[in-house]
Design a protein around this motif. Sequence first.
Motif, PDB file in Angstrom:
ATOM      1  N   GLN A  30       0.755  -1.183   0.099  1.00  0.00           N
ATOM      2  CA  GLN A  30       0.305  -0.344  -0.433  1.00  0.00           C
ATOM      3  C   GLN A  30       0.814   0.798  -0.730  1.00  0.00           C
ATOM      4  N   ASN A  31       0.519   1.996  -0.458  1.00  0.00           N
ATOM      5  CA  ASN A  31       0.855   3.677  -0.930  1.00  0.00           C
ATOM      6  C   ASN A  31       0.863   3.944   0.855  1.00  0.00           C
ATOM      7  N   SER A  32       1.773   4.517   1.843  1.00  0.00           N
ATOM      8  CA  SER A  32       2.520   5.115   2.977  1.00  0.00           C
ATOM      9  C   SER A  32       2.921   6.323   3.283  1.00  0.00           C
ATOM     10  N   ILE A  33       3.042   6.374   4.475  1.00  0.00           N
ATOM     11  CA  ILE A  33       3.907   8.023   4.592  1.00  0.00           C
ATOM     12  C   ILE A  33       4.107   7.411   6.458  1.00  0.00           C
ATOM     13  N   ASP A  34       5.838   7.286   6.145  1.00  0.00           N
ATOM     14  CA  ASP A  34       6.512   6.985   7.381  1.00  0.00           C
ATOM     15  C   ASP A  34       6.545   8.551   8.011  1.00  0.00           C
ATOM     16  N   VAL A  35       6.025   9.139   9.140  1.00  0.00           N
ATOM     17  CA  VAL A  35       6.228   9.996  10.308  1.00  0.00           C
ATOM     18  C   VAL A  35       7.350   9.762  11.451  1.00  0.00           C
ATOM     19  N   TYR A  36       8.338  10.231  10.758  1.00  0.00           N
ATOM     20  CA  TYR A  36       9.061  10.555  12.255  1.00  0.00           C
ATOM     21  C   TYR A  36       8.953  11.851  12.882  1.00  0.00           C
ATOM     22  N   LEU A  37       8.451  11.206  14.293  1.00  0.00           N
ATOM     23  CA  LEU A  37       7.958  12.377  15.464  1.00  0.00           C
ATOM     24  C   LEU A  37       9.105  12.906  16.441  1.00  0.00           C
ATOM     25  N   LEU A  38       8.797  13.849  17.320  1.00  0.00           N
ATOM     26  CA  LEU A  38       9.937  14.825  17.947  1.00  0.00           C
ATOM     27  C   LEU A  38       9.748  13.898  18.946  1.00  0.00           C
TER      28      LEU A  38
END
Length: 292
Positions: free
Chosen positions: A113-121
């Motif tokens: 699937q299309n995805s977004i990797d979010v790296y958090l503070l």
Amino acid sequence: MASSFEKYQKRRLISSYFSVVISISLVLFLLGLLGLLVLNTKKVADHFKEQIALTVYMKDTAKEVEITQLKQTLALAEYTKSAEYISKEQAAEEHSAAIGENFMDFLGYNPLQNSIDVYLLADYVSPSQLEEITDELMTKDFIDEVVYDKPLIALLNDNVKKISFWVLVVSGIFLFIAVLLINSSIRLSVYAKRFTIKTMQMVGATKRFIRRPFIWKSVRLGMIGAVLALIGMGLVLYYLNKSFPELQLLEDRVLLIGLFVGVFLIGVFISWLSTFFATQRFLNLRTDELYY
């Protein structure tokens, strides 16, 4: 004969001063390194927290405009350090490279699937905060799933608390040991001159007059030892910053200057205090007690 004895005494004196300087510099160097560890414990922990990604998987029915809008929203969110969009085609290429063969040849289609990797503070990397972010994202119809490593985050937060506590405990213990070691070195140095102290006292010199040269000599030795310790700390800090630039160890210059000044003042203060009490002890002893 007298000349040989004077040379012997001079060598003993230089050896005594040298051992005091080395003792002070080594103790302050280790104390300074521990101080650097205390100052950078949170920074190191934050660095590892910010390597954990929260992955948002989108349904195949998601429209291009919805994906674009979500990317912009996540990139501008207060909890986001960085966000990276990974298309299903890119994910398939990375997966094929990882396993060493093209899995789509067997399946006949791309199941990813299309995805977004979010790296958090780092401040938002906690089970409660991530749960809130996940619930907020799941309100969008085109999002299929939000995934992150829950056990790893729980373990990381727990370990950070434990490490911070024990670093503070060890710092306190080590500071106490540093005081004892420097005090012992200086007391041995003063002990070698106990007869000189008593002789000066017997001819009428005041306690303040007798103490003054001993204190100034010890303070100078403490300053030399502190400078050597600071040079060692500076070299270690430079090496660590060059080896791990992502930690940005030189970023908080005010704290680093405060640490260096603190180590220097500790060396001077302990030297002064130890010499004061050591000379006071021998000034209060009777002549026959100097031999014990």
